[in-house]
Design a protein around this motif. Structure first.
Motif, PDB file in Angstrom:
ATOM      1  N   GLN A  54      -2.645  17.891  -2.140  1.00  0.00           N
ATOM      2  CA  GLN A  54      -2.582  16.974  -1.001  1.00  0.00           C
ATOM      3  C   GLN A  54      -1.148  16.488  -0.796  1.00  0.00           C
ATOM      4  O   GLN A  54      -0.711  16.245   0.326  1.00  0.00           O
ATOM      5  CB  GLN A  54      -3.519  15.787  -1.224  1.00  0.00           C
ATOM      6  N   GLN A  55      -0.450  16.354  -1.902  1.00  0.00           N
ATOM      7  CA  GLN A  55       0.952  15.947  -1.825  1.00  0.00           C
ATOM      8  C   GLN A  55       1.767  17.022  -1.113  1.00  0.00           C
ATOM      9  O   GLN A  55       2.627  16.740  -0.279  1.00  0.00           O
ATOM     10  CB  GLN A  55       1.479  15.711  -3.239  1.00  0.00           C
ATOM     11  N   GLN A  56       1.460  18.288  -1.434  1.00  0.00           N
ATOM     12  CA  GLN A  56       2.143  19.395  -0.760  1.00  0.00           C
ATOM     13  C   GLN A  56       1.835  19.372   0.730  1.00  0.00           C
ATOM     14  O   GLN A  56       2.694  19.663   1.557  1.00  0.00           O
ATOM     15  CB  GLN A  56       1.706  20.723  -1.390  1.00  0.00           C
ATOM     16  N   TRP A  99       2.848   7.626  -3.590  1.00  0.00           N
ATOM     17  CA  TRP A  99       1.723   7.489  -2.651  1.00  0.00           C
ATOM     18  C   TRP A  99       0.371   7.388  -3.348  1.00  0.00           C
ATOM     19  O   TRP A  99      -0.663   7.278  -2.701  1.00  0.00           O
ATOM     20  CB  TRP A  99       1.718   8.672  -1.666  1.00  0.00           C
ATOM     21  N   TYR A 100       0.342   7.371  -4.691  1.00  0.00           N
ATOM     22  CA  TYR A 100      -0.925   7.397  -5.422  1.00  0.00           C
ATOM     23  C   TYR A 100      -1.822   6.214  -5.085  1.00  0.00           C
ATOM     24  O   TYR A 100      -3.043   6.332  -5.068  1.00  0.00           O
ATOM     25  CB  TYR A 100      -0.671   7.474  -6.930  1.00  0.00           C
ATOM     26  N   PHE A 101      -1.182   5.068  -4.818  1.00  0.00           N
ATOM     27  CA  PHE A 101      -1.948   3.856  -4.485  1.00  0.00           C
ATOM     28  C   PHE A 101      -2.791   4.071  -3.232  1.00  0.00           C
ATOM     29  O   PHE A 101      -3.852   3.477  -3.086  1.00  0.00           O
ATOM     30  CB  PHE A 101      -0.987   2.686  -4.276  1.00  0.00           C
ATOM     31  N   ALA A 102      -2.313   4.914  -2.327  1.00  0.00           N
ATOM     32  CA  ALA A 102      -3.069   5.182  -1.098  1.00  0.00           C
ATOM     33  C   ALA A 102      -4.208   6.170  -1.375  1.00  0.00           C
ATOM     34  O   ALA A 102      -5.282   6.088  -0.783  1.00  0.00           O
ATOM     35  CB  ALA A 102      -2.143   5.727  -0.015  1.00  0.00           C
ATOM     36  N   ARG A 103      -3.973   7.075  -2.299  1.00  0.00           N
ATOM     37  CA  ARG A 103      -4.990   8.062  -2.654  1.00  0.00           C
ATOM     38  C   ARG A 103      -6.192   7.380  -3.328  1.00  0.00           C
ATOM     39  O   ARG A 103      -7.318   7.843  -3.225  1.00  0.00           O
ATOM     40  CB  ARG A 103      -4.365   9.110  -3.584  1.00  0.00           C
ATOM     41  N   PHE A 104      -5.928   6.269  -4.041  1.00  0.00           N
ATOM     42  CA  PHE A 104      -7.013   5.556  -4.707  1.00  0.00           C
ATOM     43  C   PHE A 104      -8.055   5.021  -3.727  1.00  0.00           C
ATOM     44  O   PHE A 104      -9.194   4.768  -4.100  1.00  0.00           O
ATOM     45  CB  PHE A 104      -6.470   4.377  -5.519  1.00  0.00           C
ATOM     46  N   ALA A 105      -7.657   4.838  -2.471  1.00  0.00           N
ATOM     47  CA  ALA A 105      -8.621   4.331  -1.487  1.00  0.00           C
ATOM     48  C   ALA A 105      -9.788   5.301  -1.360  1.00  0.00           C
ATOM     49  O   ALA A 105     -10.931   4.898  -1.150  1.00  0.00           O
ATOM     50  CB  ALA A 105      -7.934   4.117  -0.137  1.00  0.00           C
ATOM     51  N   ALA A 144     -10.809  12.501  -0.844  1.00  0.00           N
ATOM     52  CA  ALA A 144     -10.667  12.812   0.584  1.00  0.00           C
ATOM     53  C   ALA A 144     -10.116  14.223   0.783  1.00  0.00           C
ATOM     54  O   ALA A 144      -9.302  14.702  -0.002  1.00  0.00           O
ATOM     55  CB  ALA A 144      -9.741  11.794   1.250  1.00  0.00           C
ATOM     56  N   ALA A 145     -10.550  14.889   1.849  1.00  0.00           N
ATOM     57  CA  ALA A 145     -10.125  16.255   2.141  1.00  0.00           C
ATOM     58  C   ALA A 145      -8.708  16.287   2.694  1.00  0.00           C
ATOM     59  O   ALA A 145      -8.053  17.326   2.709  1.00  0.00           O
ATOM     60  CB  ALA A 145     -11.096  16.903   3.121  1.00  0.00           C
ATOM     61  N   GLU A 146      -8.241  15.158   3.181  1.00  0.00           N
ATOM     62  CA  GLU A 146      -6.848  15.066   3.630  1.00  0.00           C
ATOM     63  C   GLU A 146      -6.110  14.189   2.608  1.00  0.00           C
ATOM     64  O   GLU A 146      -6.749  13.571   1.768  1.00  0.00           O
ATOM     65  CB  GLU A 146      -6.761  14.482   5.052  1.00  0.00           C
ATOM     66  N   PRO A 147      -4.769  14.145   2.666  1.00  0.00           N
ATOM     67  CA  PRO A 147      -4.058  13.380   1.631  1.00  0.00           C
ATOM     68  C   PRO A 147      -4.590  11.942   1.514  1.00  0.00           C
ATOM     69  O   PRO A 147      -4.858  11.471   0.423  1.00  0.00           O
ATOM     70  CB  PRO A 147      -2.607  13.398   2.115  1.00  0.00           C
ATOM     71  N   ILE A 148      -4.705  11.281   2.650  1.00  0.00           N
ATOM     72  CA  ILE A 148      -5.145   9.892   2.630  1.00  0.00           C
ATOM     73  C   ILE A 148      -6.271   9.728   3.631  1.00  0.00           C
ATOM     74  O   ILE A 148      -6.133  10.074   4.804  1.00  0.00           O
ATOM     75  CB  ILE A 148      -3.985   8.946   3.000  1.00  0.00           C
TER      76      ILE A 148
END
Length: 850
Positions: free
Chosen positions: A135-137, A505-511, A515-519
């Motif tokens: 997702q980062q990529q 950006w990991y803090f946003a991924r925790f939401a 998810a199929a998209e990064p965030i």
RNA sequence: GCGAGCGUGGCGAAACUGGUAGACGCAAGGGACUUAAAAUCCCUCGACUUCGGUCAUGCGGGUUCGACCCCCGCCGCUCGCACCA
């Protein structure tokens, strides 16, 4: 009465929470406000140490108290899992970096679970998981398409033994930190993120964080970005123009007011003009080579003499038409501004040192108040305020006015523009390393760099570390692919991303970590920003700046909607410990030390050798000094609750806390006292009316003090109040019935964020239903806390000389009458005149005599 | 060099917007319980004192009825940045 047994109680309560999935983040619309608490996630080194423990316990206190106050709390945990140590382990022990990392994660997860943290483990992820870095990529490519990712040649620290780029932090005294090889400056093609596009926004954003971020951190970021306002201008050549800069020499200055004081021009040794000159002038080439040798350590820079080389080139002064010669100078930075300056020795110390050495003119053009036209400069440049002189149309102006006028004239002449520049440079994210997120780019001979087609671009597992360098680079198959756009033979980028990208950006991924998209926008809109972020100051600039930048960039790319990711930030202090040393200089760990205290005189002895030890400095817990205490040891001996309490009790959370055996014992005694009060409670005893009323007042005072301590991040004060409150409850031996029950109920709920296991056990013992986790925070009622009487200190000329008890709320005039009628006061004032009486209602009385 | 923070008992520290300096904890001393120890509980614990008090928050000034707190000038320690034009 039974002793409280943490050893059985703590696992019992942890099992209860786990069975109830008590810390799963509430989903859906609950009608409650959200609260996102996050501690900086750990690098999986293999061990949770005390510093981690203190950090996570702080977050847990916030999470648990917010939950009790009616918030839906998100409190997740994950792993910052890419990085060099895994590769070093692979090199040293032949383990694959992935295996090493994942087994460390498993070990640390177990250790962390011992701490009884209210974490939602269902959201856990590691950055080395392709599900995350893929997702980062994806967002990296989105930024690439938007022009925020680019490649350029840059000068880097190159370790010739390890064959890799080193970050500035990895260069110690000019040598590679691991290989010991002398680091070379090398020009390499590297990937960059355009953080400088956001320089202004990143500074402006700091304003809205005032009060919620430490001033120190905001200031450090501001200084790091380093905005300065000045003039960028071109000086025309006198005579033949060099090919490298046909139009003139472009410089940047913040002191256009001193233009008439110009005595030379300076360019960096890496400046294009200098490099061009070096090609046909061997002396210039030798000089430039000499400059490059100079080290970049602080000491070297301080001692380095200012040296220069006269290029023979000359430019024309824009105002007075003088010829000014152009020098290559070692103290000019190619990366800052335009890499060229005009030298004004009278008003800049560096320029002055340089001018004195080469006999260049020193022309003062600013004079301090009161100085005449003969104002001169000796060894010290004048940088203070004053009036401009010897400067034609600028004469008599204040500095600021002169700057504006000089800029106006240069702009009018078409020779330059007022400009704002930054110290911040674009973020170089290329690392010639295996254990990182692959940069998802394919290099095609005909199409150039193009986005990789199938994400995630996974790291190949079959790699070896027997030869230095990046295993991706020499992998037989991985790097060879077809170009996604022309389908011809192409190669993958083999650099990986700086691990700071992973944590940006990991803090946003925790939401929504699946998810199929990064965030997930819906989830991020619900949970972001992080309401309270907690971590060490060492990330004041790097991580916190990168995360702020990435949030802005991703917001502009439409991937999220929160530009400022951390609404509140708290930077906690370290856990420190005494050090112990043998006569031979060897360090001894605390578990092997026996301390004794003879009437205040302390001594230490090594248990294993009986040798007398020197008690050394108190320092950050570290393996090298062996002054480490492992959280697991404490859990075994005293229980988690005592340990949790102690790391927060002895010092303010932003300051370092010294770990001492006595300190944990004190905390452990407190745990027992709380239990003794709860366990000894007999609901059948009604109690004495007066004692009950007093206990109710004390209970509400405690609720207020502890609640304020927690919200104000003064955990040490909150804990001190709790200690005092238990003593108060105990001292109210005659209290009973509802008053005592309420006192104990409040005590348990107040103590719950710090010692949650004890609180749960006590809650059940008190006869309350369910878990204390679900009990609401006790509510402070000022009416119930108020005493009928207050003690007023009586001061004479500001010194406390006595006190008096009066009814609460008495008007100053009434107090004055009572005080003046008081026999003791009369006796003390004998023979003196009272000139004034100051009465502050319910607070103090001050008699001014004499 | 520039910027920021800190300086209070033997030690970690408290004192919220100027209003009883030292809460709370550690260490230390004394006592109770015990055959003894541990544990627990109680008392003392800034300095000096003629026992009335007096002096005390790094040092020197200032503002104020009143200053750990605000202002000016020093001293010391810690952190960040550092040839940034």
């Amino acid at each position: 009465m039974a002793r409280y047994e943490p050893k059985t109680a703590e696992p019992r309560q942890q099992a209860r929470w786990a069975a109830a999935e008590a810390f799963r983040t509430p989903e859906g619309e609950t009608g409650r406000p959200k609260y996102y608490v996050l501690e900086m996630f750990p690098y999986p080194s293999g061990n949770i140490h005390m510093g981690h423990a203190r950090n996570y316990v702080m977050g847990d206190v916030v999470a648990r108290s917010k939950r009790a106050q009616g918030f839906d709390v998100l409190h997740p945990m994950g792993w910052d899992a890419f990085g060099l140590p895994a590769e070093n382990a692979a090199i040293e022990r032949g383990i694959h970096p992935g295996d090493w990392t994942w087994s460390n994660i498993a070990a640390m997860r177990d250790q962390l679970k011992l701490l009884g943290l209210s974490l939602d483990w269902s959201r856990e992820f590691a950055t080395c998981d392709p599900a995350y870095y893929g997702q980062q990529q994806a967002w990296f490519l989105e930024l690439f398409r938007r022009g925020l990712v680019y490649r350029k040649d840059s000068i880097v620290n190159w370790d010739p033994v390890d064959n890799t780029v080193l970050a500035n932090e990895q260069v110690v005294d000019g040598r590679g930190w691991r290989s010991g090889a002398i680091v070379e400056k090398r020009k390499l093609n590297q990937w960059f993120l355009r953080i400088t596009d956001y320089a202004d926004d990143l500074i402006e954003g700091l304003k809205e964080l005032e009060g919620r971020w430490p001033d120190k951190v905001r200031l450090m970021q501001e200084n790091w970005i380093g905005r300065s306002k000045g003039l960028q201008m071109t000086w025309r050549w006198s005579g033949a123009a060099p090919e490298a800069a046909p139009d003139g020499l472009e410089i940047y200055t913040t002191r256009p007011d001193t233009l008439f004081g110009a005595s030379f021009m300076g360019i960096a040794p890496d400046h294009p003009i200098a490099r061009a000159l070096a090609e046909r002038d061997p002396a210039a080439a030798a000089f430039i080579a000499e400059c490059r040798k100079g080290g970049s350590t602080q000491a070297e820079i301080e001692q380095a003499e200012k040296v220069g080389y006269d290029t023979g080139l000359k430019v024309v002064h824009p105002f007075d038409g003088r010829e000014v010669s152009v020098w290559i100078a070692n103290f000019i930075l190619s990366e800052y501004g335009t890499g060229a300056i005009f030298g004004c020795p009278a008003h800049d110390q560096r320029d002055l040192d340089f001018a004195r050495k080469y006999g260049l003119p020193v022309i003062p053009v600013v004079r301090p108040d009161g100085a005449g036209d003969d104002f001169g400069v000796a060894d010290e440049a004048y940088t203070g305020p004053g009036l401009i002189f010897g400067s034609d149309f600028l004469d008599g102006m204040e500095i600021e006015a002169a700057k504006a006028e000089a800029i106006r004239r240069i702009e009018a002449a078409g020779q330059g523009l007022g400009a704002t520049i930054y110290r911040l440079r674009d973020w170089g994210v290329s690392r010639q390393r295996y254990w990182g997120c692959p940069i998802p780019i394919v290099h095609c001979p005909s199409c150039g760099p193009v986005p990789a087609a199938d994400l995630p671009v996974e790291l190949p597992k079959d790699v070896t570390f027997d030869t230095p360098g990046n295993p991706l680079d020499r992998h037989p198959t991985w790097k060879h692919v077809k170009c996604p756009s022309c389908h011809e033979d192409a190669t993958r980028e083999t650099d990986t991303l700086d691990t700071f990208v992973d944590s940006s950006w990991y803090f946003a991924r925790f939401a929504d970590p699946t998810a199929a998209e990064p965030i997930s926008k819906a989830a991020a809109d619900k949970w972001l920003p992080v309401d309270q972020y907690i971590g060490g100051v060492e990330h004041a600039v790097l991580h916190l700046l990168y995360a702020r930048f990435v949030s802005r960039a991703l917001s502009d790319a439409g991937l999220m909607n929160v530009r400022e990711p951390f609404a509140g930030l708290f930077t906690q202090g370290m856990v420190v410990h005494e050090t112990y040393r043998r006569a031979d200089g060897g360090w001894v760990e605390p578990t092997d030390v026996e301390l004794s205290n003879d009437g205040g005189k302390r001594s230490a002895r090594q248990l294993s050798t009986s040798e007398t030890l020197t008690i050394g400095d108190i320092e950050k817990m570290s393996k090298s000094k062996k002054n480490v205490v492992a959280p697991q040891e404490i859990v075994e001996t005293y229980g988690v609750d005592a340990g949790r309490l102690f790391v927060l009790s002895d010092s303010p959370p932003e300051r370092d806390v010294q770990w001492t055996p006595g300190g944990v014992e004190g905390a452990s005694r407190f745990v027992q006292r709380v239990w003794a009060e709860v366990d000894g409670f007999d609901p059948g005893v009604a109690g004495d009316e007066q004692a009950n009323a007093s206990l109710v007042r004390e209970t509400h005072k405690a609720i207020k003090a502890v609640s304020e301590g927690i919200t104000g991040f003064r955990f040490n004060s909150a804990i001190a109040k709790l200690y005092a409150f238990v003593a108060t409850v105990r001292d109210h031996a005659k209290a009973g019935g509802e008053a005592k029950h309420r006192a104990l109920s409040a005590l348990l709920r107040l103590v719950a964020p710090f010692t949650p296991h004890l609180a749960e056990e006590g809650w059940t013992r008190l006869g309350e239903a369910g878990m204390i986790l679900d009990a609401p925070w006790p509510v402070y009622d000022p009416a119930l806390a108020a005493d009928d009487e207050v003690t007023l200190p009586i001061q004479v000329n500001g010194k406390r000389r006595g006190e008096i008890r009066v009814a609460r709320g008495l008007e100053p005039a009434e107090v004055e009458a009572i005080v003046m009628a008081d026999a003791e006061v009369q006796a003390r004032l004998e023979g003196q005149t009272v000139r004034k009486i100051v009465v502050v209602k319910d607070r103090i009385v001050n008699l001014v005599v004499g």
